[in-house]
Design an enzyme around this catalytic site. Structure first.
Site, PDB file in Angstrom:
ATOM      1  N   LYS A 191      19.184-100.904   6.577  1.00 31.95           N
ATOM      2  CA  LYS A 191      19.991-101.116   7.780  1.00 31.95           C
ATOM      3  C   LYS A 191      19.433-102.307   8.553  1.00 31.95           C
ATOM      4  CE  LYS A 191      20.186 -99.955  12.053  1.00 31.95           C
ATOM      5  NZ  LYS A 191      20.767-101.194  12.612  1.00 31.95           N
ATOM      6  N   CYS A 302       6.491-110.333  16.405  1.00 33.37           N
ATOM      7  CA  CYS A 302       5.734-109.118  16.737  1.00 33.37           C
ATOM      8  C   CYS A 302       4.267-109.438  16.987  1.00 33.37           C
ATOM      9  CB  CYS A 302       5.863-108.102  15.625  1.00 33.37           C
ATOM     10  SG  CYS A 302       5.416-108.789  14.033  1.00 33.37           S
ATOM     11  N   GLU A 400       5.050-105.847  25.956  1.00 27.71           N
ATOM     12  CA  GLU A 400       5.527-106.832  24.981  1.00 27.71           C
ATOM     13  C   GLU A 400       6.778-107.487  25.544  1.00 27.71           C
ATOM     14  OE1 GLU A 400       7.332-105.397  21.302  1.00 27.71           O
ATOM     15  OE2 GLU A 400       6.276-106.992  20.230  1.00 27.71           O
TER      16      GLU A 400
HETATM   17  P1  NAD Z   1      14.420-102.197  17.942  1.00 29.70           P
HETATM   18  O1  NAD Z   1      13.381-101.152  17.807  1.00 29.70           O
HETATM   19  O2  NAD Z   1      15.324-102.171  19.092  1.00 29.70           O
HETATM   20  O3  NAD Z   1      15.362-102.194  16.648  1.00 29.70           O
HETATM   21  C1  NAD Z   1      14.839-102.212  15.347  1.00 29.70           C
HETATM   22  C2  NAD Z   1      15.802-101.506  14.431  1.00 29.70           C
HETATM   23  O4  NAD Z   1      15.908-100.144  14.840  1.00 29.70           O
HETATM   24  C3  NAD Z   1      17.214-102.078  14.458  1.00 29.70           C
HETATM   25  O5  NAD Z   1      17.748-102.060  13.157  1.00 29.70           O
HETATM   26  C4  NAD Z   1      17.953-101.108  15.365  1.00 29.70           C
HETATM   27  O6  NAD Z   1      19.328-101.033  15.097  1.00 29.70           O
HETATM   28  C5  NAD Z   1      17.267 -99.802  15.040  1.00 29.70           C
HETATM   29  N1  NAD Z   1      17.370 -98.828  16.119  1.00 29.70           N
HETATM   30  C6  NAD Z   1      17.464 -99.062  17.459  1.00 29.70           C
HETATM   31  N2  NAD Z   1      17.577 -97.916  18.141  1.00 29.70           N
HETATM   32  C7  NAD Z   1      17.552 -96.919  17.228  1.00 29.70           C
HETATM   33  C8  NAD Z   1      17.642 -95.505  17.321  1.00 29.70           C
HETATM   34  N3  NAD Z   1      17.797 -94.876  18.480  1.00 29.70           N
HETATM   35  N4  NAD Z   1      17.566 -94.790  16.170  1.00 29.70           N
HETATM   36  C9  NAD Z   1      17.438 -95.409  14.986  1.00 29.70           C
HETATM   37  N5  NAD Z   1      17.376 -96.734  14.846  1.00 29.70           N
HETATM   38  C10 NAD Z   1      17.431 -97.492  15.951  1.00 29.70           C
HETATM   39  O7  NAD Z   1      13.626-103.565  17.813  1.00 29.70           O
HETATM   40  P2  NAD Z   1      14.223-105.043  17.868  1.00 29.70           P
HETATM   41  O8  NAD Z   1      14.573-105.355  19.278  1.00 29.70           O
HETATM   42  O9  NAD Z   1      15.270-105.210  16.806  1.00 29.70           O
HETATM   43  O10 NAD Z   1      12.965-105.888  17.398  1.00 29.70           O
HETATM   44  C11 NAD Z   1      11.939-106.234  18.239  1.00 29.70           C
HETATM   45  C12 NAD Z   1      10.752-105.312  18.020  1.00 29.70           C
HETATM   46  O11 NAD Z   1      10.360-105.322  16.645  1.00 29.70           O
HETATM   47  C13 NAD Z   1       9.541-105.766  18.792  1.00 29.70           C
HETATM   48  O12 NAD Z   1       8.936-104.661  19.401  1.00 29.70           O
HETATM   49  C14 NAD Z   1       8.638-106.331  17.703  1.00 29.70           C
HETATM   50  O13 NAD Z   1       7.279-106.324  18.010  1.00 29.70           O
HETATM   51  C15 NAD Z   1       8.953-105.464  16.555  1.00 29.70           C
HETATM   52  N6  NAD Z   1       8.569-106.097  15.298  1.00 29.70           N
HETATM   53  C16 NAD Z   1       7.443-105.637  14.663  1.00 29.70           C
HETATM   54  C17 NAD Z   1       7.018-106.231  13.475  1.00 29.70           C
HETATM   55  C18 NAD Z   1       5.795-105.737  12.765  1.00 29.70           C
HETATM   56  O14 NAD Z   1       5.618-106.082  11.595  1.00 29.70           O
HETATM   57  N7  NAD Z   1       4.927-104.963  13.393  1.00 29.70           N
HETATM   58  C19 NAD Z   1       7.736-107.307  12.936  1.00 29.70           C
HETATM   59  C20 NAD Z   1       8.874-107.753  13.620  1.00 29.70           C
HETATM   60  C21 NAD Z   1       9.277-107.134  14.802  1.00 29.70           C
END
Ligand code: NAD
Length: 496
Positions: A191, A302, A400
């Site tokens: 997804k 991230c 963050e």
């Molecule tokens: P997010 O958590 O909002 O979304 C990530 C994914 O989760 C998306 O596909 C989203 O649709 C899904 N999602 C959102 N709400 C959900 C729910 N209630 N239930 C199930 N799935 C849900 O994050 P984002 O805004 O897309 O990305 C930014 C974040 O990702 C930052 O916190 C960043 O640090 C993190 N990130 C971490 C890494 C790592 O390797 N540690 C790498 C890239 C990004």
């Protein structure tokens, strides 16, 4: 590698085709409900396409297809040498479609097309190649039981892997999950984030072209609360690999506990410190990389080095150098190869980042940036922003921000630097700059971080594990270690 002009990219963008349906069982299909969501180019505000918004029924179909494919054995029991061939072909196809994939990334989430063409897409191809080449070189074990018993300890693929990924590096984040999971013989339901579905959909199509059997890789675009949650709660998903925010990562732990206790692996947020000591012999290099560490990809990284901890005697010199670098990193049209920074992923995220900037203006000293801007009168862009005299307790030093916003904090000695660096709920990455080898080792071993970069920032490669301590998650992407997440050990005990 990418020598196209601004005009060339605009020309290619006008001819691009967006895959806007889900990819289930080897075919593009609309969501059962007929629902769609708009995918908007954040650099212009234009809608690129209406994309299938998958719900529970679609997730069921995708998971059933993945399960059927797994049970057929066509991929899961194929010889590793065969999986290698297919994944190598996929790596090659990614390279052959470099411009298209780079454009999909850029149009969808605002990053510079030049970066997508030189970093994201080649990086993704390299990772598929790396796992393809690795998978027929990973041996199983024979336990040292002695004569009379032969005990095999073998790695088996788990079955159906759900992968839920973010929008900041859409193709790379999908690849970090899919390449090892597929190499190990699993089926995957991926997804992508609702902000950036296109490259994942194209990846699935190219994977079929490379020879992946139908159903082994399914892509279900949709909203987090619907499609993401349905995958997290699905009784037939064996393992859920997530990259995204810490808050949503915690939800996946709940989904698992409330459903089938599927394994959950989390790569979540960060607030990575970058420590610069006065004995760093090349402050210019430190400044170049500190700027890269926070402004690359609009700070939507991230492991962004969002806290700059500088020894007091060189702090002012360092800030001055950073202000110059910020001036040279102003946002521009993501399709223009001369631009230095792209658009924020969407207007909502830009507004979030600006809320932090406004909070910072109240507690710290803004030295440059601090404004949201447009490019050619459109889009959501934010200036590279630096705050000095930040206190470790300020919100901009703790949360963050996920934008191009740097917090500079002065320290006096090593102990203080380590204590500020570790004073965070996160522990994803850290960097440090010093010419003393002893100091580098001394500090590296005390920093709470999955990766410590010395005299560089954000070092990573397919060969090295990537992931965090504390609330940055657990489990590791990349390297052979990531195969542990997608396989289970089976002991077979034979008496003779
Ligand atoms: P997010 O958590 O909002 O979304 C990530 C994914 O989760 C998306 O596909 C989203 O649709 C899904 N999602 C959102 N709400 C959900 C729910 N209630 N239930 C199930 N799935 C849900 O994050 P984002 O805004 O897309 O990305 C930014 C974040 O990702 C930052 O916190 C960043 O640090 C993190 N990130 C971490 C890494 C790592 O390797 N540690 C790498 C890239 C990004």
């Amino acid at each position: 590698m990418s020598e196209l002009s601004h005009k060339d990219w605009i020309g290619k963008a006008s001819a691009i085709r967006f895959r806007d349906k889900a990819f289930i069982d080897g075919k593009f299909v609309a969501a059962r409900s007929g629902r769609t969501f708009a995918s908007v180019n954040p650099a212009t505000g234009e809608t690129l396409a209406e994309v299938a918004s998958c719900g529970e029924e679609d997730i069921d179909l995708a998971v059933s297809s993945a399960r059927r494919a797994f049970q057929s054995g066509a991929w899961s029991r194929a010889k590793p040498a065969h999986r290698k061939e297919v994944l190598l072909r996929l790596a090659q196809l990614l390279r052959e479609n470099l411009h298209e994939l780079a454009l999909l990334e850029s149009l969808d989430m605002g990053k510079l097309v030049k970066d997508a063409a030189t970093i994201d897409v080649p990086g993704s191809a390299a990772i598929f190649q790396w796992y393809a080449e690795a998978i027929d070189k990973v041996y199983d074990e024979v336990a040292p039981t002695g004569s009379g018993d032969l005990v095999l300890v073998r790695r088996e693929p788990l079955g159906v892997i759900g992968a839920v990924v973010p929008w900041n590096f859409p193709l790379d984040m999908a690849t970090w999950k899919c390449a090892p999971a597929l190499a190990a013989g699993n089926s995957v339901v991926l997804k992508p984030a609702e902000q950036s579905p296109f490259s994942a959909l194209r990846l699935a199509e190219l994977a079929m072209e490379a020879g992946l059997p139908a159903g082994v890789l399914n892509v279900v675009p949709g909203l987090g609360e619907t499609a993401g949650q349905a995958l997290g709660r699905h009784m037939e998903v064996d393992c859920l690999a997530f990259t995204g925010s810490t808050a949503v990562g915690k939800l996946f732990l709940q989904y698992s506990g409330q459903s089938n206790m599927k394994q959950v692996w989390l790569e979540t947020g960060g607030k990575s410190p970058n420590l610069v000591f006065a004995d760093c012999g090349n402050l210019d290099a430190a400044a170049d990389m500190a700027a890269f560490g926070i402004f690359f990809n609009q700070g939507e990284v991230c492991s962004a080095n969002s806290r700059l901890l500088v020894q007091r005697s060189v702090k002012d010199a360092m800030v001055e150098k950073l202000v110059q670098r910020a001036a040279a990193t102003q946002p521009g049209d993501p399709l223009d190869p001369a631009s230095k920074m792209g658009a924020m992923v969407d207007a909502r995220h830009a507004a979030n980042v600006m809320r932090f900037v406004e909070a910072g203006k109240k507690t710290a000293r803004l030295v440059t940036g601090g404004e949201q801007v447009t490019v050619n009168g459109r889009g959501s862009f934010i200036q590279p922003t630096i705050f000095d005299e930040v206190s470790p307790s300020d919100i901009i030093a703790r949360d963050e921000i996920f934008g191009p916003v740097l917090s500079v904090i002065a320290f006096d000695d090593e102990e203080e630097a380590i204590s500020i660096a570790n004073d965070s709920v996160y522990g994803l990455a850290a960097s440090l700059w010093t010419d003393s080898l002893s100091r580098a080792h001394r500090i590296a071993e005390r920093l709470h971080a999955g990766t410590v970069s010395v005299n560089t920032v954000d070092a990573l490669s397919p060969m090295t594990p990537f992931g965090g301590f504390k609330q940055s998650g657990f489990g590791r992407d990349l390297s052979l270690h990531s195969l542990d997440k997608y396989t289970a050990l089976k002991t077979t005990w034979i008496k003779y």
